[in-house]
Write a protein that holds these residues in place. Structure first.
Motif, PDB file in Angstrom:
ATOM      1  N   THR A  36     -34.368  -2.005  -0.077  1.00 21.12           N
ATOM      2  CA  THR A  36     -33.457  -1.885   1.069  1.00 21.12           C
ATOM      3  C   THR A  36     -34.251  -1.954   2.370  1.00 21.12           C
ATOM      4  OG1 THR A  36     -31.821  -0.581  -0.137  1.00 21.12           O
ATOM      5  CG2 THR A  36     -31.808  -0.379   2.253  1.00 21.12           C
ATOM      6  N   MET A  37     -33.762  -2.763   3.291  1.00 21.67           N
ATOM      7  CA  MET A  37     -34.373  -2.948   4.601  1.00 21.67           C
ATOM      8  C   MET A  37     -33.391  -2.504   5.674  1.00 21.67           C
ATOM      9  SD  MET A  37     -35.313  -6.632   6.308  1.00 21.67           S
ATOM     10  CE  MET A  37     -35.517  -6.812   8.072  1.00 21.67           C
ATOM     11  N   LEU A  38     -33.827  -1.593   6.529  1.00 18.64           N
ATOM     12  CA  LEU A  38     -32.986  -1.115   7.620  1.00 18.64           C
ATOM     13  C   LEU A  38     -33.725  -1.275   8.943  1.00 18.64           C
ATOM     14  CD1 LEU A  38     -31.753   2.279   6.075  1.00 18.64           C
ATOM     15  CD2 LEU A  38     -30.631   0.037   5.941  1.00 18.64           C
ATOM     16  N   VAL A  39     -32.977  -1.631   9.982  1.00 16.65           N
ATOM     17  CA  VAL A  39     -33.496  -1.681  11.345  1.00 16.65           C
ATOM     18  C   VAL A  39     -32.601  -0.783  12.191  1.00 16.65           C
ATOM     19  CG1 VAL A  39     -34.059  -3.125  13.325  1.00 16.65           C
ATOM     20  CG2 VAL A  39     -34.315  -4.042  11.008  1.00 16.65           C
ATOM     21  N   ASN A  40     -33.173   0.310  12.658  1.00 12.57           N
ATOM     22  CA  ASN A  40     -32.375   1.315  13.368  1.00 12.57           C
ATOM     23  C   ASN A  40     -31.155   1.738  12.549  1.00 12.57           C
ATOM     24  OD1 ASN A  40     -33.902   1.691  15.825  1.00 12.57           O
ATOM     25  ND2 ASN A  40     -33.240  -0.357  16.448  1.00 12.57           N
ATOM     26  N   GLY A  41     -31.364   1.873  11.240  1.00 13.92           N
ATOM     27  CA  GLY A  41     -30.310   2.353  10.353  1.00 13.92           C
ATOM     28  C   GLY A  41     -29.316   1.313   9.884  1.00 13.92           C
ATOM     29  N   VAL A  42     -29.486   0.064  10.311  1.00 14.90           N
ATOM     30  CA  VAL A  42     -28.565  -1.013   9.946  1.00 14.90           C
ATOM     31  C   VAL A  42     -29.277  -1.995   9.025  1.00 14.90           C
ATOM     32  CG1 VAL A  42     -27.157  -2.918  10.818  1.00 14.90           C
ATOM     33  CG2 VAL A  42     -27.310  -0.787  12.123  1.00 14.90           C
ATOM     34  N   GLY A  43     -28.627  -2.372   7.920  1.00 10.60           N
ATOM     35  CA  GLY A  43     -29.256  -3.340   7.035  1.00 10.60           C
ATOM     36  C   GLY A  43     -28.662  -3.328   5.646  1.00 10.60           C
ATOM     37  N   GLY A  44     -29.502  -3.612   4.648  1.00 10.82           N
ATOM     38  CA  GLY A  44     -28.993  -3.684   3.291  1.00 10.82           C
ATOM     39  C   GLY A  44     -30.068  -4.045   2.294  1.00 10.82           C
ATOM     40  N   ILE A  45     -29.621  -4.525   1.143  1.00 10.40           N
ATOM     41  CA  ILE A  45     -30.495  -4.830   0.018  1.00 10.40           C
ATOM     42  C   ILE A  45     -31.039  -6.253   0.154  1.00 10.40           C
ATOM     43  CG2 ILE A  45     -30.579  -5.100  -2.490  1.00 10.40           C
ATOM     44  CD1 ILE A  45     -28.209  -3.079  -2.557  1.00 10.40           C
ATOM     45  N   ILE A  46     -32.347  -6.405   0.030  1.00 16.20           N
ATOM     46  CA  ILE A  46     -32.964  -7.728   0.087  1.00 16.20           C
ATOM     47  C   ILE A  46     -32.607  -8.490  -1.186  1.00 16.20           C
ATOM     48  CG2 ILE A  46     -35.132  -9.016   0.184  1.00 16.20           C
ATOM     49  CD1 ILE A  46     -36.332  -6.609   1.703  1.00 16.20           C
ATOM     50  N   VAL A  47     -31.907  -9.601  -1.030  1.00 16.48           N
ATOM     51  CA  VAL A  47     -31.476 -10.385  -2.196  1.00 16.48           C
ATOM     52  C   VAL A  47     -32.118 -11.767  -2.244  1.00 16.48           C
ATOM     53  CG1 VAL A  47     -29.266  -9.176  -2.405  1.00 16.48           C
ATOM     54  CG2 VAL A  47     -29.409 -11.240  -0.983  1.00 16.48           C
TER      55      VAL A  47
END
Length: 198
Positions: A36-47
Motif C-alpha cells: 500500500t502506497m499513501l501520500v498524505n493519507g491518500v492512495g491504495g494498493i500497488i497493482v
C-alpha cells in the motif's frame, strides 16, 4: 461501486523502510505488488509497476547522470519524479546500491484511502479509472516534482508491505521504443485496476 476493493480499515502490513529497496530492482518490483502506497493519507494498493535498470536504453539513467535524473544515482529508497511528455508527473522508487541508477515506475493503484479526494482531483467518480496509469495516479495523489528526492519512509509518503501473499504476473513494458522485449512489467493477477491487461 468498484468490485474487488479493500477497505481502508483492513489491517496494513508493516511499514516499508529504505533498506527494502537496497536489492535488485527485479526483487523489489514483485515484492511491491500488493503493498500500500499513501501520500498524505491518500492512495491504495500497488497493482502495477515497471522495472528500469541503467544497463538498458529505456532507463532514464542509461546515458549517465543529468540534473533531471540525479536522484536515480543516489542511495536506494528515495523518490524520483519526472514529467512525462511535458504533460503529467510520474513517480519512481530508486532501487539497488548507490550509483546503480535503477528504479521502479509505479503505474497503477487500487484506490483504498482518501477516495473522495482522488475523485475530486481527477474530476471523475469511477474508482477503476482513478489511478489506472502513471499520470492518473500522480494526479489522484497530488504528486508533483516537489516530492523528487524525498525518502520513501518519511512523510508525506507512507508505504506498507502487503499483508498477505499475492500472485504476481509479468509482461512487456508499455509505451516504449527501446528495450521493448524485456518482460519487466509486474502486476497483480486479475486486478481490474491495472492500466492495461496483462
Amino acid at each position: 461501486m468498484a468490485q474487488n476493493r479493500t477497505s481502508p480499515e483492513e489491517k496494513l502490513g508493516k511499514p516499508i523502510k529504505r533498506a527494502f529497496f537496497a536489492r535488485s530492482v527485479h526483487e523489489v518490483a514483485p515484492d511491491l505488488i500488493g503493498a500500500t502506497m499513501l501520500v498524505n493519507g491518500v492512495g491504495g494498493i500497488i497493482v502495477e509497476l515497471e522495472a528500469y535498470h541503467h544497463t538498458e536504453p529505456a532507463a532514464h539513467s542509461y546515458n549517465g547522470p543529468t540534473p533531471r535524473n540525479m536522484v536515480m544515482f543516489g542511495p536506494p529508497g528515495f523518490i524520483y519524479v519526472y514529467r512525462s511528455y511535458g504533460i503529467h508527473w510520474c513517480i519512481n522508487f530508486v532501487c539497488e546500491k548507490e550509483g546503480s541508477a535503477s528504479a521502479v515506475l509505479i503505474r497503477a493503484l487500487q484506490p483504498t484511502h482518501g477516495i473522495p479526494a482522488m475523485q475530486r482531483r481527477r474530476g471523475l467518480q469511477d474508482e477503476r479509472s482513478l489511478c489506472s496509469g502513471p499520470g492518473k495516479l500522480t494526479e489522484a495523489l497530488a504528486i508533483t516534482h516537489a516530492l523528487n528526492g524525498l525518502p520513501l519512509d518519511a512523510p508525506p509518503i507512507a508505504l506498507f508491505a502487503r499483508p498477505r501473499k499475492v500472485e504476481v504476473v509479468t509482461g512487456l513494458r508499455i509505451g516504449l521504443t527501446k528495450a521493448v522485449d524485456l518482460p519487466w512489467r509486474y502486476g497483480l493477477k486479475d486486478s481490474k485496476f491495472v492500466s492495461k491487461r496483462f
